[in-house]
Scaffold this active site. Structure first.
Site, PDB file in Angstrom:
ATOM      1  N   HIS A 122      29.698  25.375 -25.338  1.00 46.65           N
ATOM      2  CA  HIS A 122      29.167  26.069 -24.159  1.00 46.65           C
ATOM      3  C   HIS A 122      29.278  27.567 -24.451  1.00 46.65           C
ATOM      4  CE1 HIS A 122      28.299  25.396 -19.638  1.00 46.65           C
ATOM      5  NE2 HIS A 122      28.059  26.674 -19.882  1.00 46.65           N
ATOM      6  N   TYR A 294      18.452  24.423 -11.886  1.00 47.45           N
ATOM      7  CA  TYR A 294      18.709  25.454 -10.884  1.00 47.45           C
ATOM      8  C   TYR A 294      17.467  25.820 -10.075  1.00 47.45           C
ATOM      9  CZ  TYR A 294      23.352  25.822 -12.755  1.00 47.45           C
ATOM     10  OH  TYR A 294      24.632  25.513 -13.136  1.00 47.45           O
ATOM     11  N   GLU A 362      24.407  19.935 -14.397  1.00 48.57           N
ATOM     12  CA  GLU A 362      24.735  21.115 -13.581  1.00 48.57           C
ATOM     13  C   GLU A 362      23.702  21.264 -12.484  1.00 48.57           C
ATOM     14  OE1 GLU A 362      25.148  24.903 -15.621  1.00 48.57           O
ATOM     15  OE2 GLU A 362      26.333  23.974 -17.230  1.00 48.57           O
TER      16      GLU A 362
HETATM   17  C1  FCB Z   1      24.084  27.814 -16.496  1.00 49.15           C
HETATM   18  C2  FCB Z   1      25.308  27.787 -17.381  1.00 49.15           C
HETATM   19  C3  FCB Z   1      26.601  27.794 -16.617  1.00 49.15           C
HETATM   20  C4  FCB Z   1      26.548  28.697 -15.421  1.00 49.15           C
HETATM   21  C5  FCB Z   1      25.342  28.389 -14.578  1.00 49.15           C
HETATM   22  C6  FCB Z   1      25.231  29.206 -13.317  1.00 49.15           C
HETATM   23  O1  FCB Z   1      23.024  28.380 -17.181  1.00 49.15           O
HETATM   24  O2  FCB Z   1      25.285  26.651 -18.186  1.00 49.15           O
HETATM   25  O3  FCB Z   1      27.625  28.139 -17.516  1.00 49.15           O
HETATM   26  O4  FCB Z   1      26.581  30.006 -15.818  1.00 49.15           O
HETATM   27  O5  FCB Z   1      24.180  28.571 -15.331  1.00 49.15           O
END
Ligand code: FCB
Length: 461
Positions: A122, A294, A362
């Site tokens: 990461h 996101y 995520e």
């Molecule tokens: C992603 C990343 C994570 C965090 C989120 C908000 O791109 O993987 O580490 O920063 O965004």
């Protein structure tokens, strides 16, 4: 009226973090320097001038944090392993203390009924490897394989779920394209070499560690890309951006070929033609694909040429293409909120690879949270965000897509890369001065969702 009962019994509900964002203790127990130590300590790089030197002190407080996670009703923890803790120089001797830390972390998860999901990279490349060329050189892929192999050998009895890379798009195109993330280099279209070496590292690592006992995948940041209008120019803009954001990763991983149009747009076709022999390794079968979702993007064509190679950019070949404001509400990052985009991107992957198990590795939102006088953190925006996205997750599962789990980003407020501590993504608030953790209302809401059978429209806060 979504409730936990709408999900299959084995559905994974987790929270995610990443080593540099939470651990701190950057010189403890033999850890070597990473590109993020260097970058964060370079004046002007981080919005609030902060570094990850201490962050959430998770290196020392991990047991408390895992207890907190389990107490919220979550059953999985996605964390990342810091390469510079395991192989401090990036190559050469392994550091037993680094391996011991992640063993303790994984064992603590298991003691709390929490399944560990480990990401091997990461973004925290050992600095000596960057000094030798970083992801722009092939050797780094081989070093990643070696680090991965020793880590897996040492920990595969306690960790069964592995992701090689997190968001290689960011590592390559922010790291080497526009310099917005470490190591901060602006190499234009040459950043695509970093894409290739990252994917090669992924393939080499998979080959080194794959076993029938574990489950192995990768986490990509994918996003639906729309054209602002039906005009040929806007559609061309969308093709270019979708190519770089999504197809440049999905096609080599799933089909063993790079999208020819993207290599043309970026002027990189000749270089990639010399590396075609790597594609069988890159496209070795995955046990799952992780998607970090996101926001969607809507793009419009420039008046003049698409490309301006003189601009540092994450969009080589389409530097002049811009994203437009479609009027959606936004988070503190300025990212538009549209939960249906999550379904769009999973449907796309599923149409390319119908049997491939998927995880949302995520999903989450930043808001400018602050505790009230009575100590609660009333993050209604995040609660709404999670509810909307989990509702879409329910629809995706109901449609029969092979979606196996959902990880919220993030368990804790943390060091948000170039934004430092100025952006809070946690479902748990962190007071950085005292390291006190306070579950935000969104976390309490998630806990009620996960620990009761009630539909989530029937409760708040
Ligand atoms: C992603 C990343 C994570 C965090 C989120 C908000 O791109 O993987 O580490 O920063 O965004």
């Amino acid at each position: 009226m979504t409730s936990r009962n709408d999900f299959p019994p084995g559905f994974v509900w987790g929270a995610a973090t990443a080593a540099y964002q939470v651990e701190g203790s950057v010189t403890a127990d033999g850890r070597g320097p990473s590109i993020w130590d260097t970058y964060a300590h370079t004046p002007g790089r981080i919005a609030d001038g902060s570094t990850g030197d201490v962050a959430d002190d998770h290196y020392r407080l991990f047991a408390e944090d895992i207890r907190l996670l389990a107490g919220l009703g979550l059953n999985a923890y996605r964390f990342s392993i810091a390469w510079p803790r395991i192989v401090p120089e990036g190559t050469g001797p392994t550091n037993p203390a680094g391996l011991a830390f992640y063993r303790r972390l994984a064992e603590t998860c298991l003691e709390h009924g929490v399944t560990p999901y480990a990401t091997l990279y990461h973004w925290d490349l050992p600095q000596p490897l960057e000094d030798a060329g970083g992801w722009m050189v092939r050797d780094t892929a081989e070093r990643f394989r070696d680090y991965t192999a020793v880590t897996h050998d040492a920990l595969s009895d306690v960790i069964k779920h592995w992701m090689t890379l997190n968001e290689p798009w960011c590592s390559a195109l922010n790291g080497y394209g526009d310099g917005a993330l470490a190591p901060g280099r602006c190499e234009g279209a040459n950043a695509l070499k970093a894409v290739h070496h990252l994917l090669l590292g992924h393939g080499m690592a998979l080959e080194a560690i794959r076993s029938s006992e574990g489950s192995y995948g990768i986490a990509l940041n994918l996003a639906p890309v729309h054209a602002a209008s039906g005009s040929p120019a806007d559609r061309e803009a969308a093709r270019r951006v979708d190519g770089l954001q999504n197809r440049l990763f999905l096609e080599p991983l799933l089909f063993g070929k790079y999208p020819a149009d993207v290599l043309e747009d970026t002027g990189m076709a000749a270089w990639f033609a010399q590396h075609e022999d790597d594609l069988p390794l890159i496209s070795a079968p995955l046990d799952f694909m992780g998607v970090n979702y996101y926001f969607p993007t809507t793009v419009t064509a420039p008046e003049g040429p698409f490309s301006d190679p003189s601009k540092p950019s994450t969009q080589p070949g389409s530097e002049n293409v811009t994203a437009i404001d479609t009027g959606l509400p936004r988070t503190h990052m300025g990212w538009p909120i549209q939960a249906t985009g999550l379904r769009d991107i999973l449907v796309t992957i599923n149409s390319l690879a119908p049997d491939l198990p998927l995880y949302i590795t995520e999903n989450g939102a930043a808001f400018p949270d602050a505790p009230t006088a009575d100590g609660t953190v009333e993050d209604d925006g995040r609660q709404r965000y999670l509810k909307q996205h989990i509702e879409v997750v329910r629809q995706i599962v109901a449609e029969g897509l092979p979606l196996k789990g959902y990880f919220v980003w993030s368990l804790l407020d943390n060091f948000e890369w170039a934004w430092g501590f100025s952006r809070r993504f946690g479902i748990v608030y962190v007071d950085y001065a005292t390291q006190t953790r306070t579950v935000k209302n969104s976390g309490r809401w998630l806990q009620r969702f996960l620990t009761s059978d009630a539909p989530f429209d029937s409760y708040t806060g």
